[in-house]
Design a protein around this motif. Structure first.
Motif: not given
Length: 154
Positions: A41-65
């Motif tokens: 479960s821990t591994i799954v969520f760590c990999i998921g967190a990394i994947t979500s961070c990548i998506y976030f950076l793509i979504e905000v084009k590297g510049r959060p509001s």
């Protein structure tokens, strides 16, 4: 116009999500056989967190509001429980799938998701727009429960 305005595209990504959800339990349970259930479960969520961070950076084009901290502070307390709910889902599938099988586990989870989603709609929970729990939805609920019974039995 955004790609997410296209109903066909949204239906397609929902199908992809269904395949991913059905596969996730089996994949996580297999990892749990090799690492232990808690570490899996821990591994799954760590990999998921990394994947979500990548998506976030793509979504905000590297510049959060710049007002992101203030906006986040406005979220209701229960909006922060998604990670706990997600962890519960992953842990439950890791525990149940080896005993019940992928079909029965997924059938119970999907049936419960649909029934509770209708409750959410009907009672306007979590700020979701109202949609009445109609007799047709009641008939569908009975059908869903029957389908779970058949899948579990056979």
């Amino acid at each position: 116009m955004s790609l997410l305005d296209n109903v066909i595209f949204c239906a397609f990504i929902c199908i992809v999500g269904g395949v991913a959800t059905a596969s996730q339990g089996a994949v996580n349970a297999k990892l749990g056989q090799y690492t232990g259930q808690g570490l899996s479960s821990t591994i799954v969520f760590c990999i998921g967190a990394i994947t979500s961070c990548i998506y976030f950076l793509i979504e905000v084009k590297g510049r959060p509001s710049p007002d992101l901290p203030q906006t986040m502070a406005l979220a209701p307390w229960w909006a922060w429980t998604g990670g706990v709910l997600g962890a519960a889902f992953v842990i439950i599938t890791i525990l149940a799938l080896p005993k019940l099988g992928a079909g029965t586990t997924t059938a119970i989870i999907v049936c419960t998701q649909l029934v509770f989603s209708c409750v959410i709609d009907n009672f306007h929970l979590f700020g979701i727009p109202f949609r009445q729990y109609s007799p047709w939805r009641g008939i569908a609920t009975v059908g869903l429960i029957g389908c779970v019974g058949v899948i579990a039995k056979f």
